[in-house]
Design a protein around this motif. Structure first.
Motif, PDB file in Angstrom:
ATOM      1  N   ASN A   1      -5.494  -3.638  -8.709  1.00 14.34           N
ATOM      2  CA  ASN A   1      -5.078  -2.060  -9.346  1.00 14.34           C
ATOM      3  C   ASN A   1      -3.615  -1.896  -9.688  1.00 14.34           C
ATOM      4  OD1 ASN A   1      -7.552  -1.221  -8.469  1.00 14.34           O
ATOM      5  ND2 ASN A   1      -7.244  -1.925  -6.374  1.00 14.34           N
ATOM      6  N   ALA A   2      -2.527  -2.956  -8.965  1.00 14.56           N
ATOM      7  CA  ALA A   2      -1.739  -2.921  -9.587  1.00 14.56           C
ATOM      8  C   ALA A   2      -0.780  -2.693 -11.085  1.00 14.56           C
ATOM      9  CB  ALA A   2      -0.482  -3.569  -8.060  1.00 14.56           C
ATOM     10  N   TYR A   3      -1.485  -3.985 -11.459  1.00 17.07           N
ATOM     11  CA  TYR A   3      -1.252  -4.209 -12.474  1.00 17.07           C
ATOM     12  C   TYR A   3      -2.259  -2.727 -13.670  1.00 17.07           C
ATOM     13  CZ  TYR A   3       0.999  -8.732 -12.775  1.00 17.07           C
ATOM     14  OH  TYR A   3       1.512  -9.965 -12.750  1.00 17.07           O
ATOM     15  N   SER A   4      -3.149  -2.795 -12.918  1.00 14.05           N
ATOM     16  CA  SER A   4      -3.884  -1.872 -14.477  1.00 14.05           C
ATOM     17  C   SER A   4      -3.199  -0.014 -13.714  1.00 14.05           C
ATOM     18  CB  SER A   4      -5.643  -1.283 -13.329  1.00 14.05           C
ATOM     19  OG  SER A   4      -5.620   0.020 -13.780  1.00 14.05           O
ATOM     20  N   ALA A   5      -2.806  -0.092 -12.697  1.00 10.62           N
ATOM     21  CA  ALA A   5      -1.823   1.400 -12.960  1.00 10.62           C
ATOM     22  C   ALA A   5      -0.999   1.376 -14.155  1.00 10.62           C
ATOM     23  CB  ALA A   5      -1.367   1.477 -11.349  1.00 10.62           C
ATOM     24  N   LEU A   6      -0.247  -0.092 -13.602  1.00  9.00           N
ATOM     25  CA  LEU A   6       1.132  -0.287 -14.710  1.00  9.00           C
ATOM     26  C   LEU A   6       0.380  -0.214 -16.348  1.00  9.00           C
ATOM     27  CD1 LEU A   6       3.207  -3.123 -12.786  1.00  9.00           C
ATOM     28  CD2 LEU A   6       3.419  -0.745 -13.124  1.00  9.00           C
ATOM     29  N   ARG A   7      -0.792  -0.554 -16.547  1.00  9.60           N
ATOM     30  CA  ARG A   7      -1.840  -0.181 -17.907  1.00  9.60           C
ATOM     31  C   ARG A   7      -1.585  -1.613 -18.077  1.00  9.60           C
ATOM     32  NH1 ARG A   7      -3.296   4.653 -18.047  1.00  9.60           N
ATOM     33  NH2 ARG A   7      -4.028   4.112 -20.548  1.00  9.60           N
ATOM     34  N   ASP A   8      -1.885  -2.789 -17.428  1.00 12.78           N
ATOM     35  CA  ASP A   8      -1.988  -4.208 -17.929  1.00 12.78           C
ATOM     36  C   ASP A   8      -3.139  -4.886 -17.648  1.00 12.78           C
ATOM     37  OD1 ASP A   8      -0.084  -7.119 -16.895  1.00 12.78           O
ATOM     38  OD2 ASP A   8      -1.986  -7.092 -18.185  1.00 12.78           O
ATOM     39  N   PHE A   9      -3.959  -3.623 -17.939  1.00  9.92           N
ATOM     40  CA  PHE A   9      -5.372  -4.250 -17.839  1.00  9.92           C
ATOM     41  C   PHE A   9      -6.273  -5.010 -17.902  1.00  9.92           C
ATOM     42  CE2 PHE A   9      -5.971   0.280 -17.555  1.00  9.92           C
ATOM     43  CZ  PHE A   9      -5.102   0.576 -18.705  1.00  9.92           C
ATOM     44  N   LYS A  10      -6.001  -6.280 -18.634  1.00  3.99           N
ATOM     45  CA  LYS A  10      -6.278  -8.106 -18.549  1.00  3.99           C
ATOM     46  C   LYS A  10      -5.789  -8.030 -17.947  1.00  3.99           C
ATOM     47  CE  LYS A  10      -6.133 -11.848 -22.254  1.00  3.99           C
ATOM     48  NZ  LYS A  10      -6.182 -12.612 -22.910  1.00  3.99           N
ATOM     49  N   THR A  11      -4.900  -8.254 -16.994  1.00 13.56           N
ATOM     50  CA  THR A  11      -3.934  -9.063 -15.728  1.00 13.56           C
ATOM     51  C   THR A  11      -4.899  -8.218 -14.882  1.00 13.56           C
ATOM     52  OG1 THR A  11      -2.219  -9.572 -17.068  1.00 13.56           O
ATOM     53  CG2 THR A  11      -1.853  -9.539 -14.981  1.00 13.56           C
TER      54      THR A  11
ATOM     55  N   ASP B   1       0.598  -1.079  -0.416  1.00 15.74           N
ATOM     56  CA  ASP B   1       0.012  -0.049  -0.451  1.00 15.74           C
ATOM     57  C   ASP B   1       1.314   0.821   0.238  1.00 15.74           C
ATOM     58  OD1 ASP B   1      -1.908  -1.070   2.125  1.00 15.74           O
ATOM     59  OD2 ASP B   1      -2.332  -1.391   0.133  1.00 15.74           O
ATOM     60  N   LEU B   2       2.055   1.156   0.893  1.00 18.30           N
ATOM     61  CA  LEU B   2       2.758   2.163   0.596  1.00 18.30           C
ATOM     62  C   LEU B   2       3.526   2.771   0.012  1.00 18.30           C
ATOM     63  CD1 LEU B   2       4.207   4.643   2.893  1.00 18.30           C
ATOM     64  CD2 LEU B   2       5.903   3.143   3.345  1.00 18.30           C
ATOM     65  N   LYS B   3       3.713   1.730  -1.076  1.00 18.39           N
ATOM     66  CA  LYS B   3       4.917   1.978  -2.620  1.00 18.39           C
ATOM     67  C   LYS B   3       3.451   2.483  -3.599  1.00 18.39           C
ATOM     68  CE  LYS B   3       8.520   0.670  -1.556  1.00 18.39           C
ATOM     69  NZ  LYS B   3       9.801   1.374  -1.666  1.00 18.39           N
ATOM     70  N   PHE B   4       2.257   1.891  -3.468  1.00 19.45           N
ATOM     71  CA  PHE B   4       0.897   2.550  -4.433  1.00 19.45           C
ATOM     72  C   PHE B   4       0.960   3.870  -3.831  1.00 19.45           C
ATOM     73  CE2 PHE B   4      -2.002   0.882  -6.767  1.00 19.45           C
ATOM     74  CZ  PHE B   4      -3.575   1.838  -6.918  1.00 19.45           C
ATOM     75  N   GLU B   5       1.062   4.177  -2.774  1.00 20.72           N
ATOM     76  CA  GLU B   5       0.647   5.326  -2.648  1.00 20.72           C
ATOM     77  C   GLU B   5       1.574   6.213  -3.504  1.00 20.72           C
ATOM     78  OE1 GLU B   5      -1.493   4.739   1.611  1.00 20.72           O
ATOM     79  OE2 GLU B   5       0.059   6.863   1.585  1.00 20.72           O
ATOM     80  N   PHE B   6       2.776   6.083  -3.215  1.00 19.22           N
ATOM     81  CA  PHE B   6       4.295   6.519  -3.824  1.00 19.22           C
ATOM     82  C   PHE B   6       4.304   6.517  -5.324  1.00 19.22           C
ATOM     83  CE2 PHE B   6       6.029   8.801  -1.029  1.00 19.22           C
ATOM     84  CZ  PHE B   6       6.053   8.746   0.773  1.00 19.22           C
ATOM     85  N   LYS B   7       3.320   5.924  -5.969  1.00 18.88           N
ATOM     86  CA  LYS B   7       3.175   5.605  -7.406  1.00 18.88           C
ATOM     87  C   LYS B   7       4.229   5.211  -7.792  1.00 18.88           C
ATOM     88  CE  LYS B   7       0.409   9.578  -8.281  1.00 18.88           C
ATOM     89  NZ  LYS B   7      -0.537   9.433  -8.478  1.00 18.88           N
ATOM     90  N   LYS B   8       4.415   3.495  -6.948  1.00 23.00           N
ATOM     91  CA  LYS B   8       5.971   2.978  -7.368  1.00 23.00           C
ATOM     92  C   LYS B   8       4.993   1.696  -7.580  1.00 23.00           C
ATOM     93  CE  LYS B   8       9.589   5.324  -5.028  1.00 23.00           C
ATOM     94  NZ  LYS B   8      10.846   5.208  -3.692  1.00 23.00           N
ATOM     95  N   PHE B   9       4.494   1.694  -8.535  1.00 28.05           N
ATOM     96  CA  PHE B   9       3.788   0.748  -9.039  1.00 28.05           C
ATOM     97  C   PHE B   9       3.870  -1.022  -8.949  1.00 28.05           C
ATOM     98  CE2 PHE B   9       0.511   3.467  -9.179  1.00 28.05           C
ATOM     99  CZ  PHE B   9       0.403   4.499  -9.222  1.00 28.05           C
ATOM    100  N   LYS B  10       5.326  -1.361  -9.801  1.00 31.38           N
ATOM    101  CA  LYS B  10       5.789  -2.081 -10.117  1.00 31.38           C
ATOM    102  C   LYS B  10       6.275  -2.860  -8.261  1.00 31.38           C
ATOM    103  CE  LYS B  10       9.653  -4.250 -13.106  1.00 31.38           C
ATOM    104  NZ  LYS B  10      10.387  -4.231 -13.858  1.00 31.38           N
ATOM    105  N   GLU B  11       6.966  -1.999  -7.280  1.00 34.02           N
ATOM    106  CA  GLU B  11       6.866  -2.325  -6.099  1.00 34.02           C
ATOM    107  C   GLU B  11       6.021  -2.835  -5.368  1.00 34.02           C
ATOM    108  OE1 GLU B  11      10.214   1.133  -5.974  1.00 34.02           O
ATOM    109  OE2 GLU B  11      10.288   0.129  -3.759  1.00 34.02           O
ATOM    110  N   ALA B  12       5.196  -2.488  -6.106  1.00 40.63           N
ATOM    111  CA  ALA B  12       3.756  -2.331  -4.835  1.00 40.63           C
ATOM    112  C   ALA B  12       3.240  -4.062  -5.367  1.00 40.63           C
ATOM    113  CB  ALA B  12       2.474  -1.293  -5.211  1.00 40.63           C
TER     114      ALA B  12
END
Length: 489
Positions: free
Chosen positions: A129-139, A89-100
């Motif tokens: 949500n993390a995959y979506s933020a990384l633009r991998d919408f299907k996964t 959650d912390l990494k996601f809040e800082f927009k580090k989606f891959k680490e999240a």
């Protein structure tokens, strides 16, 4: 003493006073280092939560890591999963989606071990949500749907509502507005359902309080009456009240039964009228199509053959007759040309009444052929777009829709004075949409029922016959847009 200090930290955290909470947690760390390593893990975890709230990534990760190490040491799998999820959650809040994503996937492995369904569902959704933020919408969609399935099985309506909202956001970002709208509607309906349940619970609680208070008042009143009146008068009053209540109750029940029967009779009558209307409509349309087929065959096989024979005879006479002057030659050639034009006209009329392309290849091909024939008209540009029409519809629907398209296009050509016409056939899993738009003179749709012609009424009745809907959107001077929607599947 340590427990009290730790609890003060929790209290200040709940009061959203992070600095005071941090002060007590750090004091708790000093004590628990010497006395309680298990409790120390929880303290580190809460300090990480405070730094996460204060948007201090490095400090939060430092204490989360120390808490995670202690949870692993003591085999506290559930807390290990919780800390790992917080790190994600912390990494996601800082927009580090891959680490999240990596922390959430690690959390998923832990969740499967402890078999905590609620936490497992949350983890699936976090991964999505993390995959979506990384633009991998299907996964992302796959993982969110996994979490949604678990939440549905658990009956967690608020969790399901949240998952619908995540899917709506995902499809919005993926530029799929129809799916985004579908899940946005599902989210709103679930939200309304939850609100409705809460409102019912509040109403039930108020009703219970009301009934209790009402009962208390009635008891007090009855007690006062018993004390104030003699036993005989009390019994007499009770009998009178009981009789009145019984009569009112009987009258009320009789009224309900009578109204229920009225409603049932009206519903049955409406249903029968609708059924009879459908039967009449179907009979009329079937008879009309049969008559079209009969006339088309008669024109093709009868009149067409006779005209063809006449043409052959005239052509034969041409070689036998002795032409005496050019005027006779011209007259004979004109006669042959007129017969030839008549043959072509009969074939065209026959084909329009029952096109072979519609019967053999279906609606899409027939519409393409129909549009091709009118594209050569002067001062009218025709645009055609067909999407998802790879499979055929039922023949009855195809015939009705082809007739409707013919009727609408004919009305545009005759009355609209349009220079551009656009026809779209768009099919998805649930319905077929036909959109016909022109830039002609338009008309006032509020007066559609006052039109003397039967064209528009015929269109509406045909579409209703196949359980569809038609909408006319037009304003005088601004063209017309006709939308026909037919359920399929």
């Amino acid at each position: 003493m340590d427990y009290i200090i730790y609890e003060f930290g929790i209290i200040y955290k709940n009061l959203e006073k992070p600095d005071e909470a941090l002060s007590y947690y750090l004091r708790s760390v000093d004590i628990r280092k010497e006395t309680d390593e298990r409790g120390l893990a929880s303290t580190y975890q809460n300090i990480g939560n405070v730094y996460k709230h204060k948007k201090k990534e490095d400090s939060a990760m430092y204490y989360y890591s120390r808490a995670l190490a202690l949870h692993k040491k003591f085999g506290n799998v559930s807390s290990e999963a919780m800390v790992t999820s917080s790190m994600g959650d912390l990494k996601f809040e800082f927009k580090k989606f891959k680490e999240a994503k990596e922390y959430y996937l690690l959390c998923l492995q832990i969740d499967k071990e402890v078999l905590d369904s609620n936490t497992l569902a949350t983890t699936y959704i976090n991964i999505g949500n993390a995959y979506s933020a990384l633009r991998d919408f299907k996964t992302g969609e796959e993982y969110i749907n996994k979490g949604l399935g678990i939440l549905n099985n658990l009956g967690d309506k608020e969790g399901v509502m949240s998952a619908y909202e995540m899917l709506a956001f995902l499809f919005q970002e993926a530029n799929e507005p129809k799916l985004a709208l579908t899940y946005r509607i599902a989210y709103q309906e679930m939200k309304d359902s939850i609100m409705s349940i809460k409102e019912k619970e509040q109403i039930a609680e108020l009703q219970t309080k009301y009934e209790v208070e009402k009962k208390d008042l009635e008891l007090a009143k009855n007690k006062a009456e018993i004390e104030a009146k003699e036993k005989q008068n009390f019994i007499k009053n009770i009998i009178i009240v009981s009789v009145v209540i019984l009569l009112l109750l009987l009258a009320f029940i009789a009224t309900i039964i009578y109204r229920k029967k009225q409603v049932e009779q009206k519903a049955a009558l409406n249903e029968e009228l609708a059924r009879q209307k459908d039967i009449r409509s179907k009979a009329v349309i079937e008879a009309e199509e049969k008559e079209r087929i009969r006339i088309a065959k008669d024109l093709h096989d009868g009149v067409g053959q006779l005209l063809s024979a006449a043409k052959l005879n005239l052509s034969s006479l041409e070689s036998k007759l002795k032409i005496r002057n050019p005027e006779e030659e011209v007259a004979l050639q004109n006669a042959i040309a007129l017969v030839d034009d008549s043959v072509k006209e009969v074939r065209t009329v026959s084909h329009n009444m029952m096109p072979h392309t519609l019967l053999k290849l279906g609606l899409a091909s027939a519409v393409k052929e129909f549009i091709t024939k009118i594209q050569g008209m002067p001062n009218l540009k025709v645009n055609l777009e067909i999407v998802g029409m790879d499979n055929r519809l039922e023949q009855e629907k195809e015939t009705v829709l082809y007739r409707v398209i013919q009727e609408i296009v004919a009305n545009i050509i005759k009355h609209a004075k349009a220079t551009e016409l656009t026809l779209q056939l768009i099919r998805d899993e649930k319905e077929l949409s036909i959109i016909i738009e022109d830039n002609g003179v338009g008309f006032d749709t509020s007066k559609i029922n006052l039109f003397e012609g039967i064209g528009l009424k015929n269109i509406i009745s045909r579409i209703e016959f196949i359980n569809g809907s038609v909408h006319f959107d037009s304003t005088p001077g601004r063209g017309t847009n006709v939308i026909v929607e037919i359920p399929i599947g």
